[in-house]
Design a protein around this motif. Sequence first.
Motif, mmCIF file in Angstrom:
data_model
loop_
_atom_site.group_PDB
_atom_site.id
_atom_site.type_symbol
_atom_site.label_atom_id
_atom_site.label_comp_id
_atom_site.label_asym_id
_atom_site.label_seq_id
_atom_site.Cartn_x
_atom_site.Cartn_y
_atom_site.Cartn_z
ATOM 1 N N ILE A 451 -46.968 29.080 -9.876
ATOM 2 C CA ILE A 451 -46.036 29.793 -10.762
ATOM 3 C C ILE A 451 -46.734 30.949 -11.459
ATOM 4 N N ARG A 452 -48.000 30.783 -11.806
ATOM 5 C CA ARG A 452 -48.715 31.887 -12.461
ATOM 6 C C ARG A 452 -48.913 33.061 -11.495
ATOM 7 N N THR A 453 -49.118 32.756 -10.230
ATOM 8 C CA THR A 453 -49.267 33.831 -9.239
ATOM 9 C C THR A 453 -47.974 34.609 -9.084
ATOM 10 N N ALA A 467 -47.435 39.891 -1.936
ATOM 11 C CA ALA A 467 -47.775 39.275 -0.648
ATOM 12 C C ALA A 467 -48.453 37.921 -0.866
ATOM 13 N N LEU A 468 -49.356 37.845 -1.844
ATOM 14 C CA LEU A 468 -50.027 36.575 -2.148
ATOM 15 C C LEU A 468 -49.017 35.540 -2.652
ATOM 16 N N ALA A 469 -48.116 35.963 -3.550
ATOM 17 C CA ALA A 469 -47.092 35.042 -4.070
ATOM 18 C C ALA A 469 -46.208 34.528 -2.947
ATOM 19 N N HIS A 470 -45.852 35.397 -2.022
ATOM 20 C CA HIS A 470 -45.014 34.986 -0.894
ATOM 21 C C HIS A 470 -45.761 33.985 -0.012
ATOM 22 N N ALA A 471 -47.034 34.218 0.206
ATOM 23 C CA ALA A 471 -47.817 33.362 1.100
ATOM 24 C C ALA A 471 -47.954 31.944 0.568
ATOM 25 N N ILE A 472 -48.123 31.803 -0.742
ATOM 26 C CA ILE A 472 -48.378 30.456 -1.286
ATOM 27 C C ILE A 472 -47.096 29.692 -1.614
ATOM 28 N N THR A 473 -45.947 30.359 -1.493
ATOM 29 C CA THR A 473 -44.690 29.671 -1.816
ATOM 30 C C THR A 473 -43.752 29.513 -0.626
ATOM 31 N N GLU A 474 -44.051 30.155 0.518
ATOM 32 C CA GLU A 474 -43.125 30.062 1.638
ATOM 33 C C GLU A 474 -43.172 28.677 2.261
ATOM 34 N N ASP A 475 -42.095 28.307 2.931
ATOM 35 C CA ASP A 475 -42.006 27.008 3.584
ATOM 36 C C ASP A 475 -43.087 26.901 4.656
ATOM 37 N N LEU A 515 -37.866 27.689 -5.288
ATOM 38 C CA LEU A 515 -37.268 28.639 -6.222
ATOM 39 C C LEU A 515 -38.219 29.807 -6.491
ATOM 40 N N LEU A 516 -39.518 29.506 -6.606
ATOM 41 C CA LEU A 516 -40.494 30.573 -6.791
ATOM 42 C C LEU A 516 -40.508 31.511 -5.586
ATOM 43 N N ASN A 517 -40.361 30.933 -4.402
ATOM 44 C CA ASN A 517 -40.310 31.758 -3.205
ATOM 45 C C ASN A 517 -39.057 32.634 -3.187
#
Length: 527
Positions: A451-453, A467-475, A515-517
């Motif tokens: 969540i912080r990212t 891009a980093l946020a997307h990578a760590i939250t995607e399915d 939800l973050l994703n």
Amino acid sequence: MIEIIGYLLAGLGLFFVGIHLVDRHLQRMTGRRLRSLFIKLTETWWKAAWWGFCVGAITQTAAAITFVCISMVNSGLLKLRRAITVLNWSNPGTCLLIFFLSLPLDLFVAYIVGAAGLLYSFQSSKHGRDLVGFVFGMGLLFYGLFIMEDYGEQLKDFLWFQEAIASATSSFILTFIVAALLTMLAQSGNAVVLVILVLTASGLLGIEEAVMAVYGANLGASLITHVLTFRLKGTPKQLAMFQVYFGWIGTMIMVPLFYLEHWTGLPLVVSLLEHLPFHAATEIAVVNLLWCLITTLAIAPMEGCFADRLKRWYPPREDEDARRPRFLYPRCEEQPDACLDLIFEEQRRLARRLVMYLEFDPQSQNYRDRVFRFDEDNRALAEEISHYLQLMVNRDLRGETARRLRSLLERMEIIGTLGAELHRTLPRAREQLVGDDSLAHRLLEGFDAAIRTVLDSLETGDEDDLALAHAITEDGSETLSRLRESFIQSAGEYSSSEQAGLMRLVASIERLIWLLNSMTRNLESSR
């Protein structure tokens, strides 16, 4: 005697049902439209005073006006000083109800009750039903009073009632106290004033006793507010206590004037009533209006001082500003592009607050209460932001501005859902923390990093951060894989009931990361 008591109870019952209907439907009608109207009508002192008086005359209940003012001040749409002006001048307006009882309106009220009752039974529209319910409640209120007036007059023929009234009015102070206590018991100052009116019109109360009873009823109304708002804090407490002080100031002015006139013969209120060519019922209405009007005029020059004193005596909560927009302001929607920028800033501010759900110490005192209040503040702020978004929707925007609006609407829904899920999940997760090596602790630690990212990417808008946020939250991401692997590896260490609780926690964390994703994808699409 049995017949008289039966009709009196019927009138009293109709009266209180009417009060209940009026209060309930007025609160439902105090929505955004009424609040937006208040903003326009309270821009200056003169407008605030005039419309405060008019709204008091229409609603006939100070509670409804106080409710609206508290809501508007809490949301930052109305300044405390202007709200005090509205409340101050609404009080004389609420006194106008008494005058209508002295008019021959029996048949008219009967038609109103019948027509409004039929409409209330078959009305399906929500807003229309509230308006009809308000009218129906007012009709029942008046009809009950007319019944009590008709049959209450007959009580004067009974010796025991004459003796009871004589004992209650043997002392002006006793009359004052009894009226104040009856007002607190009935939870309505107007109700007791109307009963005083009936007794005076029937000859059961002398004019001086009736005047003191009216004064007592008005003080009792302020004491009701004091009792009901005992647990309020901050700005709501300031506005509620203004109504309390209004009652005390009126008492300190009017009661000494009454005794000055009684002891010295100086022509004041009672002398004025004796020279008025009115029925006794109308004279009581005049007394009630004079009490409110004189008090309002006495306070009017000191409204600014009152606002400063109330802030000092009942300071706002430290987190009270958290539920108010910091950037948005009334009518900013008239400049759509600038308003969307401000909405974006408010959404960023609200999103930043989400991480605070993870920072509350579960071992601290009143942990759940603190989280609950924090969630309430977030919901209030989200509601205000959504209000401005709806104003923008109503402007029928086009092109790039419309695209930005759709993106902000989607993000608002995601933030609101994320906040609700955090509030639902975290208190239970905290209860499952056993130590730093527990599975629940590792789950929350991983989610904290995620969540912080995402919130950092919202703050900076940087392409690499997104891009980093997307990578760590995607399915199928490493974050979700670790969640599932941690549960599988640790499942054998827990009992079946503990495993069930951890499974629910894993499912909740997975939903939060989804939800973050969704928020990350929304940020990417809005670039």
